[in-house]
Design an enzyme around this catalytic site. Structure first.
Site, PDB file in Angstrom:
ATOM      1  N   GLU A  30     100.833 -65.138 -41.229  1.00 42.23           N
ATOM      2  CA  GLU A  30     100.002 -64.677 -42.341  1.00 42.23           C
ATOM      3  C   GLU A  30      99.706 -65.799 -43.338  1.00 42.23           C
ATOM      4  OE1 GLU A  30     100.900 -60.472 -43.681  1.00 42.23           O
ATOM      5  OE2 GLU A  30     102.765 -60.935 -42.644  1.00 42.23           O
ATOM      6  N   SER A 158     100.201 -57.421 -41.564  1.00 48.92           N
ATOM      7  CA  SER A 158      98.752 -57.584 -41.481  1.00 48.92           C
ATOM      8  C   SER A 158      98.170 -57.137 -40.149  1.00 48.92           C
ATOM      9  CB  SER A 158      98.355 -59.052 -41.747  1.00 48.92           C
ATOM     10  OG  SER A 158      98.633 -59.407 -43.079  1.00 48.92           O
ATOM     11  N   TYR A 228      90.939 -57.913 -44.628  1.00 52.07           N
ATOM     12  CA  TYR A 228      90.794 -59.072 -45.498  1.00 52.07           C
ATOM     13  C   TYR A 228      89.382 -59.637 -45.611  1.00 52.07           C
ATOM     14  CZ  TYR A 228      95.851 -58.970 -45.124  1.00 52.07           C
ATOM     15  OH  TYR A 228      97.152 -58.571 -45.154  1.00 52.07           O
ATOM     16  N   ARG A 267     104.491 -52.151 -51.714  1.00 49.20           N
ATOM     17  CA  ARG A 267     103.419 -51.218 -51.371  1.00 49.20           C
ATOM     18  C   ARG A 267     103.748 -50.575 -50.033  1.00 49.20           C
ATOM     19  NH1 ARG A 267      99.678 -54.034 -49.095  1.00 49.20           N
ATOM     20  NH2 ARG A 267      99.764 -52.776 -47.200  1.00 49.20           N
ATOM     21  N   ASP A 269     102.681 -47.963 -46.861  1.00 47.34           N
ATOM     22  CA  ASP A 269     101.551 -47.382 -46.129  1.00 47.34           C
ATOM     23  C   ASP A 269     101.968 -46.032 -45.566  1.00 47.34           C
ATOM     24  OD1 ASP A 269     100.063 -49.682 -46.628  1.00 47.34           O
ATOM     25  OD2 ASP A 269     100.830 -50.675 -44.835  1.00 47.34           O
ATOM     26  N   GLU A 283     105.420 -48.110 -43.182  1.00 53.47           N
ATOM     27  CA  GLU A 283     106.150 -49.336 -43.489  1.00 53.47           C
ATOM     28  C   GLU A 283     106.007 -49.639 -44.969  1.00 53.47           C
ATOM     29  OE1 GLU A 283     103.621 -53.094 -42.471  1.00 53.47           O
ATOM     30  OE2 GLU A 283     103.269 -51.643 -40.862  1.00 53.47           O
ATOM     31  N   ASN A 285     105.776 -53.056 -47.764  1.00 53.71           N
ATOM     32  CA  ASN A 285     105.570 -54.497 -47.931  1.00 53.71           C
ATOM     33  C   ASN A 285     106.154 -54.924 -49.270  1.00 53.71           C
ATOM     34  OD1 ASN A 285     103.613 -55.024 -45.564  1.00 53.71           O
ATOM     35  ND2 ASN A 285     102.716 -53.281 -46.632  1.00 53.71           N
ATOM     36  N   GLY A 289      99.755 -58.335 -50.608  1.00 53.50           N
ATOM     37  CA  GLY A 289      98.661 -59.264 -50.823  1.00 53.50           C
ATOM     38  C   GLY A 289      98.114 -59.214 -52.238  1.00 53.50           C
TER      39      GLY A 289
END
Length: 334
Positions: A30, A158, A228, A267, A269, A283, A285, A289
């Site tokens: 990433e 990602s 992205y 964050r 999901d 999951e 994070n 980002g």
């Protein structure tokens, strides 16, 4: 009560934050996204008057952070060697406070299988799964979980190396792709329905969830490109979910965050089953980002916290798991 008050936001004196390194780039798959996140954070901190400097661990040894007397670190690294507890451990040894979760929470959250085990043990809903180490095992997982099935590396982000499998014959290729990125491969039950994400700021009982964002990607495919670089993906905030669902998702994500011992920010999901409207955690994070397409800045903005203020808040919350070590030569009492 305003959104900022609810989030515990307070004025931050940039001069009090000292010399700051923004870690970006790194060695993970990433790297490209991390460089974009780091550039955005660095520019925002400098605009706010922070003495901030770019630092790429792929180009410089980490020990230079101590040698150059950095006082705080903003971690804008994503994936391995940045989000998985390794950098956090090095910063703990150097006694330099850093943004985001500590060593244990970062390491666990990076491992999707371990994360799901802990969530399941805590009674939190997450799709059924199998951990596999061969193509044959992936086919057996498909027989058990049904179609469609998601195959992905257990310790990547990602959507790198991810395949949505709809037929048994696809399992071997999907396994090989995921295994290129991680020998630990996760096969996961696919949940059809609304895809949402929810960010959290803070620590412990003071942690607060930001507004939920509903994601509508082209053809339902929220892959690396659509995350992205595409302008076709729609991000809906307010999320326009049925009454009560947003609050339920925020409560679920807070429980997920606290179960792993996260701090600072993260964050999660979530998929909402279209038939039952039950949310399932996918999951979390711990170094999300911060690009122009990123979701935490979007959710913070909906709560009244702009990008610059978000960066300052996260940096002000930088911390260590343990007190900074005593200078060399100092002996403690025995």
């Amino acid at each position: 009560m305003s959104a900022l008050t609810t989030l515990g936001a307070a004025a931050v004196d940039p001069r009090a934050l000292g010399k700051v390194a923004v870690l970006m780039g790194g060695h993970s798959a990433e790297r490209e996204v991390s460089l974009m996140s780091g550039a955005g954070v660095l520019a925002a901190l400098r605009r706010a008057g922070v003495d901030a400097h770019a630092f790429d661990p792929a180009e410089r040894p980490l020990w230079e952070l101590a040698h150059e007397r950095f006082e705080r670190v903003f971690i804008a690294l994503h994936g391995r060697f940045g989000e998985d507890g390794t950098v956090q451990g090095a910063l703990e040894l150097m006694g330099i406070p850093y943004t985001g979760s500590g060593v244990l929470a970062s390491s666990v959250a990076m491992d999707k299988v371990m994360t799901k085990r802990l969530w399941r043990a805590a009674g939190l809903p997450t799709p059924d799964w199998r951990e596999v180490s061969s193509a044959d095992e992936a086919e057996a997982a498909f027989d058990a979980l049904g179609a469609p099935m998601i195959v992905k590396p257990a310790r990547e982000g990602s959507t790198i190396g991810l395949t949505k499998v709809t037929a048994r014959a696809q399992c071997a290729a999907a396994y090989r792709l995921a295994a290129q990125h991680d020998p630990e491969v996760l096969c996961e039950q696919f949940i059809a329905g609304d895809e949402v994400t929810c960010a959290v700021l803070g620590r412990g009982a003071q942690a607060r969830a930001l507004p939920v964002i509903r994601i509508v990607a082209p053809d339902g495919n929220y892959d690396y490109q659509n995350k992205y670089f595409s302008d076709e993906t729609r991000y809906i905030v307010p999320c326009d979910l049925p009454a009560g669902e947003e609050a339920a998702i925020q409560s679920l994500v807070l429980a997920a965050y606290r179960t792993l011992g996260c701090r600072g920010w993260a964050r999660a999901d979530v998929m909402i089953d279209a038939a039952t409207r039950r949310p399932y955690l996918l999951e979390i994070n711990t170094a999300p980002g911060m690009t122009s397409h990123s979701l935490v800045p979007m959710a913070a903005r909906a709560a009244g916290l702009d990008y610059e203020a978000l960066c300052l808040r996260l940096l002000a919350d930088a911390a260590l798991d343990q007190p900074a070590p005593a200078p060399a030569g100092r002996k403690g009492s025995r």
